[in-house]
Design an enzyme around this catalytic site. Sequence first.
Site, PDB file in Angstrom:
ATOM      1  N   SER A  93       0.859   3.793   1.779  1.00  0.00           N
ATOM      2  CA  SER A  93       1.258   4.008   3.102  1.00  0.00           C
ATOM      3  C   SER A  93       2.486   3.225   3.448  1.00  0.00           C
ATOM      4  O   SER A  93       3.438   3.906   4.686  1.00  0.00           O
ATOM      5  CB  SER A  93      -0.329   3.886   4.543  1.00  0.00           C
ATOM      6  OG  SER A  93      -1.306   4.156   3.905  1.00  0.00           O
TER       7      SER A  93
ATOM      8  N   CYS B 273      -6.782  -3.199   4.130  1.00  0.00           N
ATOM      9  CA  CYS B 273      -6.692  -1.986   3.894  1.00  0.00           C
ATOM     10  C   CYS B 273      -7.214  -1.425   2.696  1.00  0.00           C
ATOM     11  O   CYS B 273      -8.129  -0.876   3.169  1.00  0.00           O
ATOM     12  CB  CYS B 273      -4.925  -1.529   4.366  1.00  0.00           C
ATOM     13  SG  CYS B 273      -5.325   0.196   4.579  1.00  0.00           S
TER      14      CYS B 273
ATOM     15  N   CYS C 187       1.123  -1.096  -0.041  1.00  0.00           N
ATOM     16  CA  CYS C 187       0.190  -0.379   0.036  1.00  0.00           C
ATOM     17  C   CYS C 187       0.937   1.386   0.287  1.00  0.00           C
ATOM     18  O   CYS C 187       2.226   1.323   0.565  1.00  0.00           O
ATOM     19  CB  CYS C 187      -0.703   0.113   1.445  1.00  0.00           C
ATOM     20  SG  CYS C 187      -1.613   1.262   1.830  1.00  0.00           S
TER      21      CYS C 187
ATOM     22  N   HIS D   4       4.935   5.998   2.003  1.00  0.00           N
ATOM     23  CA  HIS D   4       4.865   6.936   3.218  1.00  0.00           C
ATOM     24  C   HIS D   4       6.456   7.426   3.997  1.00  0.00           C
ATOM     25  O   HIS D   4       6.631   7.906   4.540  1.00  0.00           O
ATOM     26  CB  HIS D   4       3.267   7.103   3.211  1.00  0.00           C
ATOM     27  CG  HIS D   4       2.543   8.060   2.210  1.00  0.00           C
ATOM     28  ND1 HIS D   4       3.416   8.236   1.209  1.00  0.00           N
ATOM     29  CD2 HIS D   4       1.238   7.594   2.262  1.00  0.00           C
ATOM     30  CE1 HIS D   4       1.987   9.294   0.673  1.00  0.00           C
ATOM     31  NE2 HIS D   4       1.120   8.505   1.099  1.00  0.00           N
TER      32      HIS D   4
ATOM     33  N   HIS E 294       0.974  -4.010   6.188  1.00  0.00           N
ATOM     34  CA  HIS E 294      -0.578  -3.616   6.904  1.00  0.00           C
ATOM     35  C   HIS E 294      -2.158  -4.176   6.191  1.00  0.00           C
ATOM     36  O   HIS E 294      -2.833  -3.855   6.781  1.00  0.00           O
ATOM     37  CB  HIS E 294      -0.407  -2.035   7.603  1.00  0.00           C
ATOM     38  CG  HIS E 294      -0.912  -1.425   6.542  1.00  0.00           C
ATOM     39  ND1 HIS E 294       0.268  -0.868   5.504  1.00  0.00           N
ATOM     40  CD2 HIS E 294      -1.960  -0.966   5.354  1.00  0.00           C
ATOM     41  CE1 HIS E 294      -0.682  -0.239   4.722  1.00  0.00           C
ATOM     42  NE2 HIS E 294      -1.831   0.052   4.312  1.00  0.00           N
TER      43      HIS E 294
HETATM   44  P1  CND Z   1      -1.325   5.323  -5.211  1.00  0.00           P
HETATM   45  O1  CND Z   1       0.081   5.246  -5.491  1.00  0.00           O
HETATM   46  O2  CND Z   1      -0.713   3.420  -6.006  1.00  0.00           O
HETATM   47  O3  CND Z   1      -2.277   5.985  -6.116  1.00  0.00           O
HETATM   48  C1  CND Z   1      -2.345   7.040  -6.154  1.00  0.00           C
HETATM   49  C2  CND Z   1      -2.765   7.839  -7.462  1.00  0.00           C
HETATM   50  O4  CND Z   1      -2.523   9.129  -7.668  1.00  0.00           O
HETATM   51  C3  CND Z   1      -1.836   7.614  -8.514  1.00  0.00           C
HETATM   52  O5  CND Z   1      -2.580   6.874  -9.134  1.00  0.00           O
HETATM   53  C4  CND Z   1      -0.973   8.898  -8.937  1.00  0.00           C
HETATM   54  O6  CND Z   1      -0.842   8.450 -10.733  1.00  0.00           O
HETATM   55  C5  CND Z   1      -2.301   9.510  -8.516  1.00  0.00           C
HETATM   56  N1  CND Z   1      -1.359  10.668  -7.975  1.00  0.00           N
HETATM   57  C6  CND Z   1      -0.422  11.233  -7.617  1.00  0.00           C
HETATM   58  N2  CND Z   1      -0.323  13.009  -7.537  1.00  0.00           N
HETATM   59  C7  CND Z   1      -1.305  13.194  -8.889  1.00  0.00           C
HETATM   60  C8  CND Z   1      -2.270  14.419  -8.453  1.00  0.00           C
HETATM   61  N3  CND Z   1      -1.565  15.996  -7.866  1.00  0.00           N
HETATM   62  N4  CND Z   1      -3.309  14.989  -9.405  1.00  0.00           N
HETATM   63  C9  CND Z   1      -4.405  13.498  -9.664  1.00  0.00           C
HETATM   64  N5  CND Z   1      -3.736  12.640  -9.292  1.00  0.00           N
HETATM   65  C10 CND Z   1      -2.316  12.040  -8.810  1.00  0.00           C
HETATM   66  O7  CND Z   1      -1.880   5.078  -3.755  1.00  0.00           O
HETATM   67  P2  CND Z   1      -2.944   4.148  -2.843  1.00  0.00           P
HETATM   68  O8  CND Z   1      -4.185   3.986  -3.319  1.00  0.00           O
HETATM   69  O9  CND Z   1      -2.006   2.602  -1.992  1.00  0.00           O
HETATM   70  O10 CND Z   1      -2.987   4.782  -1.682  1.00  0.00           O
HETATM   71  C11 CND Z   1      -3.287   5.978  -2.096  1.00  0.00           C
HETATM   72  C12 CND Z   1      -4.389   7.355  -0.628  1.00  0.00           C
HETATM   73  O11 CND Z   1      -4.370   7.222   1.049  1.00  0.00           O
HETATM   74  C13 CND Z   1      -2.470   7.260  -0.223  1.00  0.00           C
HETATM   75  O12 CND Z   1      -2.165   8.857   0.379  1.00  0.00           O
HETATM   76  C14 CND Z   1      -2.192   6.182   1.001  1.00  0.00           C
HETATM   77  O13 CND Z   1      -0.901   6.512   1.965  1.00  0.00           O
HETATM   78  C15 CND Z   1      -3.604   6.841   1.866  1.00  0.00           C
HETATM   79  C16 CND Z   1      -4.150   4.999   2.472  1.00  0.00           C
HETATM   80  C17 CND Z   1      -5.264   6.265   3.577  1.00  0.00           C
HETATM   81  C18 CND Z   1      -5.658   4.616   4.390  1.00  0.00           C
HETATM   82  C19 CND Z   1      -6.796   5.312   5.187  1.00  0.00           C
HETATM   83  O14 CND Z   1      -6.380   5.032   6.206  1.00  0.00           O
HETATM   84  N6  CND Z   1      -7.052   6.464   5.269  1.00  0.00           N
HETATM   85  C20 CND Z   1      -4.713   3.669   4.258  1.00  0.00           C
HETATM   86  N7  CND Z   1      -4.921   3.609   3.740  1.00  0.00           N
HETATM   87  C21 CND Z   1      -3.718   4.159   2.625  1.00  0.00           C
HETATM   88 ZN    ZN Z   2      -3.019   0.878   3.355  1.00  0.00          ZN
END
Ligand code: CND
Ligand code: ZN
Length: 416
Positions: free
Chosen positions: A89, A216, A87, A92, A108
């Site tokens: 995260s 997740c 993921c 990150h 996770h």
């Molecule tokens: P992933 O990196 O796979 O997806 C992110 C997408 O965003 C990609 O397709 C990128 O091309 C796109 N992107 C990047 N920059 C831009 C921009 N400026 N404008 C438009 N699109 C853009 O990430 P993921 O899907 O695994 O995770 C997404 C987020 O969710 C990430 O920040 C992660 O840390 C978070 C997350 C949150 C939670 C929660 O419980 N809230 C749990 N897990 C992950």
């Molecule tokens: Zn996650």
Amino acid sequence: MQRKGDACPPGPGDCRVERGRGRREAQGFITLVCRGDRSTMSTAGKVIKCKAAVLWETNKPFSIEEVEVAPPRAHEVRIKMVATGICRSDDHVVSGHIVSPFPVILGHEAAGIVESIGEGVTSVKPGDKVIPLFIAQCGKCRRCKHQESNICMKNDLPSKYQGKLQDGTTRFTCRGKSIHHFMGTSTFSQYTVVDEISVAKIDAASPLEKVCLIGCGFSTGYGSAVKVAKVTQGSTCAVFGLGGVGLSVIIGCKAAGAARIIAVDINKDKFAKAREVGATECVNPQDYDKPIEEVLQEMSNGGVDFSFEVIGRLDTMASALLCCDKSFGVSVIVGVPPDSQILPVDPMLLLTGRTLKGAIFGGFKSKDSVPKLVTDFMAKKFPLDPLITNVLPLEKINEGFDLLRSGKSIRTILSF
Ligand code: CND
Ligand code: ZN
Ligand code: ZN
């Protein structure tokens, strides 16, 4: 004591109980056959030496190491990992966007089989299929008792990541050093130890290499749409970021009956998959010479009903807020923002009635919801296959992270 027909508790060498053909067997005795590691039949109560991907410091590759995993203490569970997703995260933490103590074993989003349990554990037993929970649920605290909250007071969450289990210690050692846990799960290891409040028993028939995503990505996205935003029938939604979590938001919006789902990403290679799971339109902010929120306002006759930021950037959080209707729009933050950064918000944006909210793990109470989500998957209520683009062995974890960083994968599943 093993009996004829019993399954051997999962061990490093996949031990099995086999029927023998000698005189003792004829009298009802059984022969224990250990595949692989012939020295250990039961690993319960012992330190297990196994492979794990250790991250020693930020911005460095993972290092596959032999680690020692101590037996579970009271109210803890040791799990043999079967599959874990990668993921953003986790990445990150590698980049420093999320601050967590080092050295650490990340991961996770996983599924595995209980190897052994500590004293007092009642909700799982050896041999059970389980999903570790990065959001714990003790069931007893003020927040667990609150109908809407899923942030148990016992969680190890940002701004105070300790990298320890509930008793304040760790179960991992490598090269004589104690290794930190991550959000109570640490699934990039053949074996991990979690607190009982951080693990859920799931359907024994479920395919672990798929349902690991319920740990997740899937649940976070899906819950953000159906439970946090409470997307309504016939509504218009905008989803910023089309990774594993963003695509799961789309699956949730579609399940809730949204009429239009506008997918937003700067990587147009993500659009085909977004359409496959339910997006009705796809937009790339780089194709316009005006801010994306204006484009979305025009597309939706003044503002969308629901917007989701699923990237983890402050500028896109602002755009997601601005693109929703100034009166009834609801904007949900799903992406994790960079450590210690502030999003300035003009209160006027909210005074007119907009709602800005956020949620971890899709607002789901983890221990209650994960088994139900697995049951729903088994009943084909939602798909997981479109989210899985790559499968690699744990040893190739760095390749898996490169695929994520280059935008070439949705979810890579590491298999053990
Ligand atoms: P992933 O990196 O796979 O997806 C992110 C997408 O965003 C990609 O397709 C990128 O091309 C796109 N992107 C990047 N920059 C831009 C921009 N400026 N404008 C438009 N699109 C853009 O990430 P993921 O899907 O695994 O995770 C997404 C987020 O969710 C990430 O920040 C992660 O840390 C978070 C997350 C949150 C939670 C929660 O419980 N809230 C749990 N897990 C992950
Ligand atoms: Zn996650
Ligand atoms: Zn609690």
